[in-house]
Every structure is written in structure tokens, then in C-alpha cells.
Write a protein that holds these residues in place. Structure first.
Motif, PDB file in Angstrom:
ATOM      1  N   SER A 122       1.184  -1.410   0.653  1.00  0.00           N
ATOM      2  CA  SER A 122       0.101  -0.223   0.111  1.00  0.00           C
ATOM      3  C   SER A 122       1.306   1.206  -0.191  1.00  0.00           C
ATOM      4  O   SER A 122       1.497   2.184  -1.038  1.00  0.00           O
ATOM      5  CB  SER A 122      -1.209  -0.735   1.251  1.00  0.00           C
ATOM      6  N   ARG A 123       1.755   1.985   1.047  1.00  0.00           N
ATOM      7  CA  ARG A 123       1.594   3.332   1.156  1.00  0.00           C
ATOM      8  C   ARG A 123       3.716   2.339   2.774  1.00  0.00           C
ATOM      9  O   ARG A 123       2.559   2.121   3.441  1.00  0.00           O
ATOM     10  CB  ARG A 123       1.236   3.855   1.562  1.00  0.00           C
ATOM     11  N   GLY A 124       4.543   2.945   2.375  1.00  0.00           N
ATOM     12  CA  GLY A 124       5.460   2.538   3.316  1.00  0.00           C
ATOM     13  C   GLY A 124       4.957   2.678   4.321  1.00  0.00           C
ATOM     14  O   GLY A 124       5.443   2.134   5.581  1.00  0.00           O
ATOM     15  N   PRO A 151      11.544  -2.117  -5.087  1.00  0.00           N
ATOM     16  CA  PRO A 151      10.871  -1.044  -5.990  1.00  0.00           C
ATOM     17  C   PRO A 151       9.780   0.177  -5.748  1.00  0.00           C
ATOM     18  O   PRO A 151       9.594   0.736  -7.066  1.00  0.00           O
ATOM     19  CB  PRO A 151      12.424  -0.587  -6.640  1.00  0.00           C
ATOM     20  N   HIS A 152       8.964  -0.200  -5.214  1.00  0.00           N
ATOM     21  CA  HIS A 152       7.472   0.249  -5.649  1.00  0.00           C
ATOM     22  C   HIS A 152       7.025  -0.411  -7.413  1.00  0.00           C
ATOM     23  O   HIS A 152       6.798   1.030  -7.776  1.00  0.00           O
ATOM     24  CB  HIS A 152       7.263   1.669  -5.654  1.00  0.00           C
ATOM     25  N   ILE A 153       6.459  -1.513  -7.229  1.00  0.00           N
ATOM     26  CA  ILE A 153       5.838  -1.689  -9.093  1.00  0.00           C
ATOM     27  C   ILE A 153       5.463  -2.393  -8.831  1.00  0.00           C
ATOM     28  O   ILE A 153       4.668  -3.352  -9.609  1.00  0.00           O
ATOM     29  CB  ILE A 153       7.532  -2.283  -9.146  1.00  0.00           C
ATOM     30  N   GLY A 154       4.164  -1.968  -7.941  1.00  0.00           N
ATOM     31  CA  GLY A 154       2.654  -2.783  -8.416  1.00  0.00           C
ATOM     32  C   GLY A 154       2.404  -2.928  -9.368  1.00  0.00           C
ATOM     33  O   GLY A 154       1.841  -3.981 -10.021  1.00  0.00           O
ATOM     34  N   SER A 155       2.514  -1.269 -10.215  1.00  0.00           N
ATOM     35  CA  SER A 155       1.935  -1.588 -11.684  1.00  0.00           C
ATOM     36  C   SER A 155       2.043  -1.608 -12.498  1.00  0.00           C
ATOM     37  O   SER A 155       2.188  -1.059 -13.601  1.00  0.00           O
ATOM     38  CB  SER A 155       0.158   0.589 -11.518  1.00  0.00           C
ATOM     39  N   ALA A 156       3.479  -1.444 -12.554  1.00  0.00           N
ATOM     40  CA  ALA A 156       4.511  -1.557 -13.393  1.00  0.00           C
ATOM     41  C   ALA A 156       4.273  -2.486 -14.310  1.00  0.00           C
ATOM     42  O   ALA A 156       5.405  -3.764 -14.606  1.00  0.00           O
ATOM     43  CB  ALA A 156       5.702  -1.443 -12.549  1.00  0.00           C
TER      44      ALA A 156
END
Ligand code: NDP
Ligand code: DGY
Length: 322
Positions: free
Chosen positions: A238-240, A286-291
Motif C-alpha cells: 500500500s504505502r510505506g 522498488p514500488h513496482i505494483g502497477s509496473a
């Protein structure tokens, strides 16, 4: 009308904006790296529209720098915790965001992270590369499986629900969830709405998929981790800031919980010297959920359409109500 774009975005979105001749004149921070604050403050001056990313903090200072022309802020994200909504509302500015279009990609990545963490994939890959694979060994690199397990989802929203739907076929026995209210759609995944404490103490896997709000900030702290099973795996996409990272480090390093997988951290990027990165039982992405290429293309197109709707005073395909 003047538009400022804070980063290079996928061509799908740029095409929509450049073809909107007669509607807007675009200026852009033409880089894959974040716009420096001073350039952001300069770039927004006099803008009617701002297209931003989740890494841009849009607060009173930015809104003041933009001035009274600003009609619309369109963020290429579903999360909007980087936007000072009260300040934005005061100034009557509309906000566009990108729900739904990234749900599948983010849920898929979260499941991948859960499996990678629980089954210790990064450790296994590392062992093969460094010559640590001496033989098939009964007790080597064992982890935890989903079959027969209890999964707890914190925030059964769009993404939480999509994660639950993907996890059930692995043979999950109980699906618990928590949030502010019980959800009618919870029944579709046999979800049991339970208090947070019950979810934390009974789950074998905890997945955080709620939005970051004042109530969820620091929700996963020392007390939270101390209630988890020693064998449980913690996942956050979700968010850090939902997690107290010092407390997570303690819980992981003392073996209070089995492992953690994080797609999001505080700060981002997480410094390479961060203690969490020294732990074998912590997998950090590295925050790649939607990548995925297609998801990012669709996100940028929706962001551009939201921006144009806001500029023209017409419907925005995904307008945030706040
Ligand atoms: P939704 O609005 O559909 O879901 C948010 C969920 O958070 C809701 O179920 C809500 O439950 C829950 N929630 C809010 N407050 C609390 C609380 N106090 N305790 C527990 N749950 C709470 O959003 P999405 O599912 O589309 O996205 C969720 C978040 O995922 C985004 O806000 C973003 O931060 C993050 N995200 C991360 C990505 C990545 O790349 N890692 C990609 C995309 C999104 P209720 O309705 O009961 O309040
Ligand atoms: C979001 O959209 O909020 C994600 O964090 C990135 O896609």
C-alpha cells in the motif's frame, strides 16, 4: 491553457495531450527522474492544469506558486496521500486519479511478492549464484505455503479484493479482512470481517492493501508485530508509512515474525544502507505494483483524459470526490 507535467510519462498520455490542440499548451520536466522542488515551483506558475506523480508532494506552497489559474490536478496514481486535499478543496481545484486500471497489475505483483517472500525465492536465487547449493537438503530453504492457511487482508478495497481473489485458489482456508466497515463484496471471497487484533493474531499471511490516511499511518507497529504468529509472513503493497519500519526490523531480526515483503517503503528509494536490507527474511521491491507496460500506458492515458476534462470544465473519467 497552460499545463505543467512533472515527469516523462508513457506516450499514450502524451499523445492525448499533444493532440488536444487549442486546449492546452504543455510544458514538462523532461526527465525520468523527479522534478526538483524548485523546478516544480517554477513550472506550475500560472498553470491551469498540473499532471503529477505520487512522488510529487502537492501542498499549499505548490498551490500558491501555481496561483489562481489552477483548475485541475491529475495524478498518475490511485493513491492520493501526496496531495494536500484540504488546501486543494479550499481553492476549488478538481482532482483526477487512476483507480481500477492498475488493480490487476498491483494484485498480481502483491501475490508474486507474497510467494517470493514466503518461499524465500531471492535467498534461493542468491545461493545458486554464490555456490551455496551443495545438494538437495530436507531442511534447506524451507518456507511457508498458502494451502490450508489463514490470510488476513487489511483494506478489502479494489486491490485488496483482487489480491484475495487470486490467493483463494491456492487453497486458503480462511480469509479475514479488516477496514472501517464490512464490505458486501467480502462474501465473494468468503471473507470474515474481524477486528484488527483478531486478524493480526490469527493470520498466517497478512497483506496490507489499505490507503494511507491519518488512521492507517504507523498502523503496523511494535504492538501489531508482537501479536503476529512467529511463523507469519507480512506483506505491504500500500504505502510505506503504514508500517513503522524500526518496529518491523526488530520483529524480523528477533524472529518474532517469519518474514516480510515490501513493495513500498519510507523513504522511497530506501537507502541502500537501511537495516531492513541486511535481513535475509525481508524482501524489498522498488514500488513496482502497477509496473506493467500496458497498465502504465492506460494509467497515463486516463491521467491525460482527467486533465483535459478538468481544464474544459467537463466530466473527468475518474474524478476524486473529497
Ligand atoms: P480503495 O480505496 O479501493 O481501497 C482502500 C481500502 O483501504 C478500503 O478497503 C478501505 O476500507 C481501506 N481502509 C481505509 N482506512 C482504513 C483503516 N483505518 N483500516 C483498514 N483499512 C482501511 O483503493 P485501492 O484498493 O485502489 O488502492 C489501495 C492503495 O494501494 C492505494 O491508496 C495506494 O496507496 C496503494 N497502491 C499501491 C500500489 C503499488 O504500486 N504498490 C499500486 C496501486 C495502489 P474502508 O472502505 O472500510 O475504509
Ligand atoms: C498508485 O497508483 O498509487 C501506486 O502506488 C503506483 O501505481
Amino acid at each position: 491553457m497552460k499545463v505543467f507535467i512533472t515527469r516523462r510519462i508513457p506516450q499514450e498520455g502524451m499523445k492525448i495531450l499533444t493532440e488536444a490542440t487549442g486546449v492546452c499548451e504543455v510544458s514538462q520536466w523532461d526527465s525520468d527522474e523527479p522534478v526538483p522542488r524548485s523546478e516544480l515551483l517554477k513550472g506550475v506558475q500560472g498553470a491551469h492544469g498540473l499532471l503529477c506523480l505520487l512522488s510529487d508532494k502537492i501542498d499549499a506552497e505548490v498551490l500558491d506558486a501555481a496561483g489562481p489559474n489552477l483548475k485541475v490536478i491529475s495524478t498518475m496514481s490511485v493513491g492520493f496521500d501526496h496531495l494536500a486535499l484540504e488546501e486543494i478543496k479550499k481553492r476549488g481545484i478538481r482532482v483526477g486519479y487512476t483507480p481500477d486500471v492498475l488493480t490487476d497489475a498491483t494484485a498480481e505483483l502483491t501475490v508474486a511478492l507474497l510467494l517470493a517472500t514466503a518461499r524465500r525465492l531471492p535467498e534461493g536465487v542468491e545461493e545458486v549464484k554464490k555456490g551455496g547449493w551443495s545438494s538437495w537438503k530436507p531442511l534447506w530453504l524451507c518456507g511457508y505455503g498458502l494451502s490450508g492457511s489463514t490470510v488476513g487482508v487489511i483494506g478489502l478495497g479494489r486491490i485488496g479484493m483482487a489480491i484475495a481473489q487470486r490467493l483463494l485458489p491456492f487453497g486458503v482456508k480462511r480469509l479475514l479482512y479488516t477496514g472501517r466497515t464490512a464490505k458486501a463484496h467480502g462474501a465473494e471471497v468468503n471473507g470474515e470481517f474481524v477486528p484488527l487484533d483478531e486478524l493480526v493474531s490469527e493470520s498466517d499471511f497478512i497483506v496490507v492493501s489499505c490507503s494511507l490516511t491519518p488512521e492507517t499511518q504507523g498502523l503496523c507497529d511494535k504492538a501489531f508485530f508482537s501479536k503476529m504468529k512467529k511463523t507469519a509472513v507480512f506483506i505491504n503493497s500500500s504505502r510505506g508509512a503504514v508500517v513503522n519500519q524500526e518496529d518491523l526490523y526488530e520483529a524480523l531480526s528477533r524472529g518474532q515474525i517469519a518474514a516480510a515483503g515490501l513493495d513500498v517503503t519510507t523513504p522511497e528509494p530506501l537507502p541502500t544502507s537501511h537495516p531492513l536490507l541486511t535481513l535475509k527474511n525481508c524482501v524489498v521491491l522498488p514500488h513496482i505494483g502497477s509496473a506493467t507496460y500496458s497498465t502504465r500506458g492506460v494509467m497515463s492515458a486516463l491521467t491525460a483524459q482527467n486533465l483535459l476534462g478538468g481544464l474544459q470544465g467537463s466530466d473527468m473519467p475518474s474524478e476524486l470526490s473529497f
